[in-house]
Design a protein around this motif. Structure first.
Motif, PDB file in Angstrom:
ATOM      1  N   THR A  38       2.710 -10.084  11.082  1.00  0.00           N
ATOM      2  CA  THR A  38       1.974  -9.758   9.854  1.00  0.00           C
ATOM      3  C   THR A  38       1.688 -10.987   9.008  1.00  0.00           C
ATOM      4  OG1 THR A  38       4.053  -9.354   8.686  1.00  0.00           O
ATOM      5  CG2 THR A  38       2.983  -7.450   9.730  1.00  0.00           C
ATOM      6  N   HIS A  39       2.267 -12.131   9.403  1.00  0.00           N
ATOM      7  CA  HIS A  39       2.135 -13.313   8.551  1.00  0.00           C
ATOM      8  C   HIS A  39       2.276 -14.584   9.384  1.00  0.00           C
ATOM      9  CE1 HIS A  39       6.391 -12.267   8.827  1.00  0.00           C
ATOM     10  NE2 HIS A  39       6.673 -13.534   8.617  1.00  0.00           N
ATOM     11  N   ASP A  57       1.653 -11.886  -0.883  1.00  0.00           N
ATOM     12  CA  ASP A  57       2.193 -10.544  -0.695  1.00  0.00           C
ATOM     13  C   ASP A  57       2.073  -9.827  -2.023  1.00  0.00           C
ATOM     14  OD1 ASP A  57       5.320 -10.079  -1.824  1.00  0.00           O
ATOM     15  OD2 ASP A  57       4.741 -12.166  -1.587  1.00  0.00           O
ATOM     16  N   ASN A  58       1.966  -8.511  -1.951  1.00  0.00           N
ATOM     17  CA  ASN A  58       1.867  -7.716  -3.170  1.00  0.00           C
ATOM     18  C   ASN A  58       3.266  -7.587  -3.768  1.00  0.00           C
ATOM     19  OD1 ASN A  58       1.696  -5.672  -5.142  1.00  0.00           O
ATOM     20  ND2 ASN A  58      -0.078  -4.769  -4.100  1.00  0.00           N
ATOM     21  N   ASP A  69       5.026  -7.120   1.675  1.00  0.00           N
ATOM     22  CA  ASP A  69       3.716  -6.523   1.921  1.00  0.00           C
ATOM     23  C   ASP A  69       2.699  -7.661   2.054  1.00  0.00           C
ATOM     24  OD1 ASP A  69       1.457  -4.998   2.058  1.00  0.00           O
ATOM     25  OD2 ASP A  69       1.489  -4.358  -0.041  1.00  0.00           O
ATOM     26  N   TYR A  70       2.697  -8.315   3.237  1.00  0.00           N
ATOM     27  CA  TYR A  70       1.866  -9.499   3.438  1.00  0.00           C
ATOM     28  C   TYR A  70       0.383  -9.142   3.470  1.00  0.00           C
ATOM     29  CZ  TYR A  70       5.987 -12.306   4.543  1.00  0.00           C
ATOM     30  OH  TYR A  70       7.181 -12.977   4.481  1.00  0.00           O
ATOM     31  N   GLN A  71      -0.393  -9.989   2.826  1.00  0.00           N
ATOM     32  CA  GLN A  71      -1.847  -9.848   2.830  1.00  0.00           C
ATOM     33  C   GLN A  71      -2.443 -11.217   2.545  1.00  0.00           C
ATOM     34  OE1 GLN A  71      -2.982  -8.056  -1.344  1.00  0.00           O
ATOM     35  NE2 GLN A  71      -1.302  -6.862  -0.490  1.00  0.00           N
ATOM     36  N   ASN A 100      -9.109  -4.946  -0.884  1.00  0.00           N
ATOM     37  CA  ASN A 100      -8.552  -4.015  -1.876  1.00  0.00           C
ATOM     38  C   ASN A 100      -9.644  -3.337  -2.703  1.00  0.00           C
ATOM     39  OD1 ASN A 100      -9.425  -6.010  -3.594  1.00  0.00           O
ATOM     40  ND2 ASN A 100      -7.464  -6.302  -4.629  1.00  0.00           N
ATOM     41  N   GLY A 115      -6.322  -8.744  -0.293  1.00  0.00           N
ATOM     42  CA  GLY A 115      -5.763  -7.594   0.423  1.00  0.00           C
ATOM     43  C   GLY A 115      -6.063  -7.520   1.900  1.00  0.00           C
ATOM     44  N   LEU A 117      -5.466  -7.989   5.828  1.00  0.00           N
ATOM     45  CA  LEU A 117      -4.323  -8.101   6.725  1.00  0.00           C
ATOM     46  C   LEU A 117      -4.578  -9.197   7.764  1.00  0.00           C
ATOM     47  CD1 LEU A 117      -3.513  -4.322   7.350  1.00  0.00           C
ATOM     48  CD2 LEU A 117      -2.587  -5.855   5.588  1.00  0.00           C
ATOM     49  N   THR A 456      -0.446 -10.705  -6.813  1.00  0.00           N
ATOM     50  CA  THR A 456      -0.689 -11.339  -5.518  1.00  0.00           C
ATOM     51  C   THR A 456      -0.413 -12.835  -5.479  1.00  0.00           C
ATOM     52  OG1 THR A 456      -3.038 -11.491  -6.122  1.00  0.00           O
ATOM     53  CG2 THR A 456      -2.368  -9.630  -4.744  1.00  0.00           C
TER      54      THR A 456
END
Length: 645
Positions: A38-39, A57-58, A69-71, A100, A115, A117, A456
């Protein structure tokens, strides 16, 4: 007995070694992108920036013991803020499908999508490039987005030159590595605007050591720049791009016929700093000299080479060009610059006074067509309640295929509008809750800016974009209370001291320190030509009115004709401000002492006790929700008794 001293060479920073090992920005991104994670790793994060993306991340969604919550945030590169219609529509669609559901206009005239991924990064970037856009160089240790005034004046040659040279300088300093297209488009170089042959020739020209020979990166080499490098091009008098805040600014000089003669040069601006580390500071640019138009690309390369070769590669906090010029002085910097340039610079040409313009509302663009500037609070393009800016822009741009220009105050300009379309466009905007009359935009909101900050941005220590609207409401209410309803104040806020919303040039700057606490800067001016100074090191926003009221009263009662709040603070000085504020607060305190005593006595008449377990829960909740324990107890009791009715 004396011994010879040995100088131990300083090691370059970890990032310098990482850049050198990256194979011109390929690794470890190319490898890690293929991994089912995810990252990216820390090394990957550093190289990813050069490709226009920050891993985030959020922070609202952080849960102890669980993966973040990686983004990813993607930032576009748009010299002069130019967004062709197909690019906007692509960005709008990508933000809905993969982001997002919002876009954000940056203070450097680009867009950010938040946002995204990791698994969708390649899809999003490839779609941006195929729609005449790019994210290459929007972040990282190289030249960032080149800024220019957004006003589409087709009858003003100087504005057209500013746009032209912003594009050409951006092309000149674009990374030449093939990594970007290899990674994100599988080696397929998308069709883009044709690069001017002269730009290519000047890039390849090795002028007194400006170039690395036989290198994939002829200007940057394997290590790129010591830190980010920022440029702007503007016209005399137009400071819509904060001309003093860049590493390098060029000012277009034309003759009486409007023909381009050359450029004034300013260098050494930059705002990023660190709290309570005096070796870091905001700095405004210096006047360096003047260069003829035929020499401008050589000059730009000479400036870049000076910073590239002499900027600090050991301490990243000291790596911007502003520190090099500050340490050396303008004279030494200019001498070294002239070694690369190969000739003496001419004296700086006299300029008219700078003025800030936001270009909101309807205007003629000088060729029979129109443009409209739209205020976007904190740059956030979204659909929320009755405010449907994102949908409105999509409809207008789709229907009329309009280009847009983004402003340095994160607003949007739609242009190339046929006069017969004006009524329909106005109707679409108004029906979607978009204000088209600048006089109806709140006077504080119009000139304010905030960075995204929480949730963020990984550097944020407190709120900025999410809290500034409520801060402006409170200041507006205070101005009304003091009979100052129409007073305009340039207010800017950031969630950390890096200064992305340029608070250090504001009349009133809020710089995040810790949760709900800000450093306060005062004394900038409306036209952004003077740095503000620190007035208060730490202010809790709960104390805002108490802090600000005496300063505004002093200003109201003692200002000169047409003097603004920032100009007043600078003129009278901070000692006078503090003296008045202290007297004002002490006199107010005496007046309120008796009533305070009565209310305090009344509040403390009744006490209750709770056991240790409930007390600890109450204490924890108070800290998490940032509420007083008495308030939480009162709310709980109110809810309980309401349920009994």
């Amino acid at each position: 007995m004396m011994t010879a001293s040995v100088t131990i060479p300083k090691k370059p920073s970890k990032v310098e070694n990482l850049k050198e090992r990256s194979n011109f920005l390929r690794e470890p991104i190319a490898t890690e992108l293929q991994q089912d994670t995810t990252h990216f790793t820390e090394d990957g994060i550093q190289i990813l920036k050069f490709h226009g993306s920050y891993q985030q991340d959020n922070r609202d969604n952080r849960v102890k013991g669980q993966e973040k919550d990686y983004q990813f945030m993607l930032r576009t590169r748009n010299p002069g803020g130019f967004i062709p219609p197909q690019l906007y529509l692509t960005l709008e669609n990508l933000s809905e499908q993969y982001g997002n559901h919002t876009l954000r206009v940056t203070t450097r005239q680009g867009y950010q999508i938040h946002g995204i991924l990791k698994k969708n990064l390649k899809t999003v970037i490839s779609n941006i490039v195929k729609s005449m856009g790019s994210t290459l160089g929007a972040c990282g240790d190289l030249n960032r987005n080149v800024m220019a005034p957004p006003a589409p004046y087709k009858n003003r040659a100087d504005y057209q030159y500013a746009w032209e040279y912003a594009e050409k300088i951006a092309d000149l300093l674009t990374p030449q590595t093939g990594a970007y297209y290899e990674i994100w488009l599988d080696g397929e170089k998308a069709i883009t605007a044709e690069e001017a042959p002269e730009v290519k020739a000047y890039r390849q020209k090795n002028l007194n050591g400006t170039n690395f020979t036989d290198s994939e990166e002829p200007i940057y080499g394997t290590q790129y720049m010591p830190r980010k490098f920022k440029c702007s091009v503007t016209v005399p008098g137009d400071n819509s791009i904060d001309v003093y805040t860049h590493d390098l600014s060029l000012v277009v000089i034309v003759d009486e016929k409007g023909e381009l003669e050359g450029f004034n040069i300013l260098a050494g601006g930059g705002l990023g700093r660190t709290h309570r580390k005096e070796e870091t500071f905001a700095r405004s640019a210096d006047e360096i000299g003047y260069v003829k138009k035929d020499d401008v690309f050589d000059l730009v390369k000479a400036v870049v080479a000076t910073q590239r070769d002499y900027g600090d590669r050991v301490n990243r906090r000291h790596a911007r060009m502003k520190y090099l010029i500050n340490d050396w002085g303008v004279e030494k910097f200019t001498a070294k610059l002239e070694e690369y340039f190969g000739k003496k610079l001419e004296p700086f040409k006299q300029l008219p006074e700078w003025k800030y313009e936001d270009y909101l509302g309807w205007h003629e663009q000088g060729d029979g067509k129109l443009f409209i500037g739209i205020s976007v609070e904190n740059g956030r393009v979204k659909n929320e309640g009755e405010f449907q800016l994102k949908e409105a822009l999509k409809k207008v741009i789709e229907k009329y295929e309009l280009p847009t220009r983004l402003t340095a105050n994160h607003n949007i300009i739609l242009y190339e509008i046929d006069p017969q379309w004006q009524e329909d466009i106005s109707k679409i905007l108004v029906n979607h809750g978009v204000e088209i009359n600048p006089e109806n935009v709140n006077h504080l909101t119009r000139y304010s800016m905030a960075c995204p900050a929480l949730p963020t941005c990984g550097l944020a220590t407190t709120e900025s974009e999410r809290i500034l609207p409520s801060i402006l409401e409170r200041i507006d209410s205070l101005l009304g209370k003091l009979g100052m309803e129409e007073e305009n104040i340039v207010i800017r806020m950031t969630g950390c001291p890096n200064g992305c919303a340029r608070p250090y040039m504001a009349e009133l700057g809020f710089v995040g320190d810790s949760p709900n606490v800000y450093q306060i800067w005062l004394g900038g001016c409306p036209n952004q030509t003077r740095l503000a100074q620190v007035y208060v090191d730490k202010l809790n926003v709960n104390e805002l009115e108490k802090f600000l009221e005496p300063l505004l009263v002093f200003f109201r009662d003692n200002k000169e004709n047409n003097e603004t709040f920032g100009q007043f603070c600078y003129r009278v000085g901070f000692d006078a401000l503090r003296t008045f504020a202290d007297k004002y607060k002490s006199s107010k305190k005496k007046i309120m002492t008796q009533t305070e005593k009565k209310s305090r006595k009344k509040r403390n008449e009744h006490r209750i006790s709770v056991n240790e377990e409930w007390y600890q829960k109450l204490k924890t909740t108070s800290s998490e929700q940032k509420k007083g324990m008495n308030q939480i107890v009162s709310e709980a009791l109110e809810a309980y008794f309401s349920s009994q009715k």
